[in-house]
Design a protein around this motif. Sequence first.
Motif, PDB file in Angstrom:
ATOM      1  N   SER A   1      37.745  26.045  41.235  1.00 28.36           N
ATOM      2  CA  SER A   1      38.536  25.023  41.523  1.00 28.36           C
ATOM      3  C   SER A   1      37.638  23.826  41.796  1.00 28.36           C
ATOM      4  N   LYS A   2      38.134  22.647  41.915  1.00 28.46           N
ATOM      5  CA  LYS A   2      37.324  21.589  42.387  1.00 28.46           C
ATOM      6  C   LYS A   2      37.664  21.032  43.574  1.00 28.46           C
ATOM      7  N   GLU A   3      38.500  21.775  44.273  1.00 25.55           N
ATOM      8  CA  GLU A   3      38.922  21.431  45.691  1.00 25.55           C
ATOM      9  C   GLU A   3      38.209  22.373  46.725  1.00 25.55           C
ATOM     10  N   GLU A   4      38.453  22.149  47.785  1.00 22.70           N
ATOM     11  CA  GLU A   4      37.580  22.868  48.972  1.00 22.70           C
ATOM     12  C   GLU A   4      37.891  24.335  48.813  1.00 22.70           C
ATOM     13  N   SER A   5      36.743  25.166  49.144  1.00 15.42           N
ATOM     14  CA  SER A   5      36.635  26.498  49.015  1.00 15.42           C
ATOM     15  C   SER A   5      37.311  27.145  50.157  1.00 15.42           C
ATOM     16  N   ILE A   6      37.049  28.404  50.233  1.00 14.54           N
ATOM     17  CA  ILE A   6      37.362  29.526  50.969  1.00 14.54           C
ATOM     18  C   ILE A   6      36.262  29.896  52.177  1.00 14.54           C
ATOM     19  N   LYS A   7      36.690  30.220  53.445  1.00 15.42           N
ATOM     20  CA  LYS A   7      35.807  30.525  54.393  1.00 15.42           C
ATOM     21  C   LYS A   7      35.146  31.811  53.978  1.00 15.42           C
ATOM     22  N   VAL A   8      34.212  32.273  54.484  1.00 15.92           N
ATOM     23  CA  VAL A   8      33.598  33.483  54.353  1.00 15.92           C
ATOM     24  C   VAL A   8      34.452  34.853  55.109  1.00 15.92           C
ATOM     25  N   ASN A   9      34.807  34.532  56.243  1.00 25.04           N
ATOM     26  CA  ASN A   9      35.611  35.699  56.692  1.00 25.04           C
ATOM     27  C   ASN A   9      36.677  35.888  55.774  1.00 25.04           C
ATOM     28  N   ASP A  10      37.564  34.862  55.570  1.00 21.32           N
ATOM     29  CA  ASP A  10      38.903  35.054  54.676  1.00 21.32           C
ATOM     30  C   ASP A  10      38.556  35.892  53.324  1.00 21.32           C
ATOM     31  N   PHE A  11      37.343  35.392  52.555  1.00 24.33           N
ATOM     32  CA  PHE A  11      37.059  35.992  51.663  1.00 24.33           C
ATOM     33  C   PHE A  11      36.652  37.270  51.717  1.00 24.33           C
ATOM     34  N   LEU A  12      35.878  37.815  52.850  1.00 26.15           N
ATOM     35  CA  LEU A  12      35.618  39.117  52.931  1.00 26.15           C
ATOM     36  C   LEU A  12      36.832  39.865  53.169  1.00 26.15           C
ATOM     37  N   GLN A  13      37.952  39.571  53.873  1.00 26.32           N
ATOM     38  CA  GLN A  13      39.172  40.091  54.095  1.00 26.32           C
ATOM     39  C   GLN A  13      40.031  40.238  52.760  1.00 26.32           C
ATOM     40  N   VAL A  14      39.749  39.409  51.578  1.00 27.38           N
ATOM     41  CA  VAL A  14      40.381  39.526  50.442  1.00 27.38           C
ATOM     42  C   VAL A  14      39.672  40.687  49.692  1.00 27.38           C
ATOM     43  N   LEU A  15      38.264  40.577  49.770  1.00 27.35           N
ATOM     44  CA  LEU A  15      37.509  41.719  49.029  1.00 27.35           C
ATOM     45  C   LEU A  15      37.925  43.099  49.614  1.00 27.35           C
ATOM     46  N   GLU A  16      38.007  43.243  51.148  1.00 21.89           N
ATOM     47  CA  GLU A  16      38.565  44.630  51.468  1.00 21.89           C
ATOM     48  C   GLU A  16      39.867  45.262  51.016  1.00 21.89           C
ATOM     49  N   LYS A  17      40.689  44.085  50.796  1.00 22.66           N
ATOM     50  CA  LYS A  17      41.893  44.409  50.287  1.00 22.66           C
ATOM     51  C   LYS A  17      41.959  44.948  48.768  1.00 22.66           C
ATOM     52  N   LEU A  18      41.161  44.100  47.962  1.00 24.05           N
ATOM     53  CA  LEU A  18      40.899  44.379  46.909  1.00 24.05           C
ATOM     54  C   LEU A  18      40.158  45.839  46.522  1.00 24.05           C
ATOM     55  N   TYR A  19      39.238  45.987  47.292  1.00 21.28           N
ATOM     56  CA  TYR A  19      38.433  47.390  47.458  1.00 21.28           C
ATOM     57  C   TYR A  19      39.549  48.688  47.759  1.00 21.28           C
ATOM     58  N   ALA A  20      40.344  48.345  48.468  1.00 31.17           N
ATOM     59  CA  ALA A  20      41.571  49.523  49.069  1.00 31.17           C
ATOM     60  C   ALA A  20      42.458  49.600  47.802  1.00 31.17           C
ATOM     61  N   SER A  21      42.569  48.628  46.995  1.00 33.24           N
ATOM     62  CA  SER A  21      43.599  48.657  45.880  1.00 33.24           C
ATOM     63  C   SER A  21      43.120  49.034  44.569  1.00 33.24           C
ATOM     64  N   ILE A  22      41.888  48.700  44.320  1.00 35.30           N
ATOM     65  CA  ILE A  22      41.349  49.169  42.822  1.00 35.30           C
ATOM     66  C   ILE A  22      40.025  49.848  42.993  1.00 35.30           C
ATOM     67  N   GLY A  23      39.369  49.809  43.868  1.00 34.62           N
ATOM     68  CA  GLY A  23      38.093  50.510  44.152  1.00 34.62           C
ATOM     69  C   GLY A  23      36.845  49.217  43.981  1.00 34.62           C
ATOM     70  N   ASP A  24      35.748  49.893  43.806  1.00 31.38           N
ATOM     71  CA  ASP A  24      34.522  49.298  43.595  1.00 31.38           C
ATOM     72  C   ASP A  24      34.492  48.808  42.092  1.00 31.38           C
ATOM     73  N   THR A  25      34.986  47.721  41.686  1.00 33.44           N
ATOM     74  CA  THR A  25      35.155  47.165  40.436  1.00 33.44           C
ATOM     75  C   THR A  25      34.380  46.058  40.234  1.00 33.44           C
ATOM     76  N   GLU A  26      34.114  45.686  39.068  1.00 33.67           N
ATOM     77  CA  GLU A  26      33.260  44.305  38.832  1.00 33.67           C
ATOM     78  C   GLU A  26      34.264  43.041  38.968  1.00 33.67           C
ATOM     79  N   ILE A  27      33.705  41.959  39.623  1.00 31.24           N
ATOM     80  CA  ILE A  27      34.194  40.658  39.739  1.00 31.24           C
ATOM     81  C   ILE A  27      33.611  39.585  38.880  1.00 31.24           C
ATOM     82  N   PHE A  28      34.442  39.062  38.138  1.00 30.05           N
ATOM     83  CA  PHE A  28      34.099  37.809  37.268  1.00 30.05           C
ATOM     84  C   PHE A  28      34.416  36.319  37.715  1.00 30.05           C
TER      85      PHE A  28
END
Length: 109
Positions: A49-76
């Motif tokens: 995005s060309k807009e403002e990005s996400i805070k580290v704490n918020d993105f770490l929470q997103v990664l935790e939810k993704l890991y719980a949902s689909i495991g340790d998979t690739e991120i592109f």
Amino acid sequence: MKILTLKQKLEKGKSLGGEVIYIKEDSALYGINCVYEDQEAKSVTLLRSKEESIKVNDFLQVLEKLYASIGDTEIFVGNNEYVRDEQREIKSVEFAQYELLKMLFINIE
């Protein structure tokens, strides 16, 4: 890069004081617009995005939810806001400081 590896690198950057995450390609900086989870392909795509990005704490929470949902998979990283099929791999995470703002850059190939 896989979810747990990215999470570990971001946590290290957070411990250095990193506050915000940007995607860096060559000398261009992008924010993170949204995150798409593909459960069939077992992959995750971050859209730039060309807009403002996400805070580290918020993105770490997103990664935790993704890991719980689909495991340790690739991120592109998606090439732009509208096209998800052109994906690039994450090659590294770096810490940077500009004046008082401490940032983490997700470098893509």
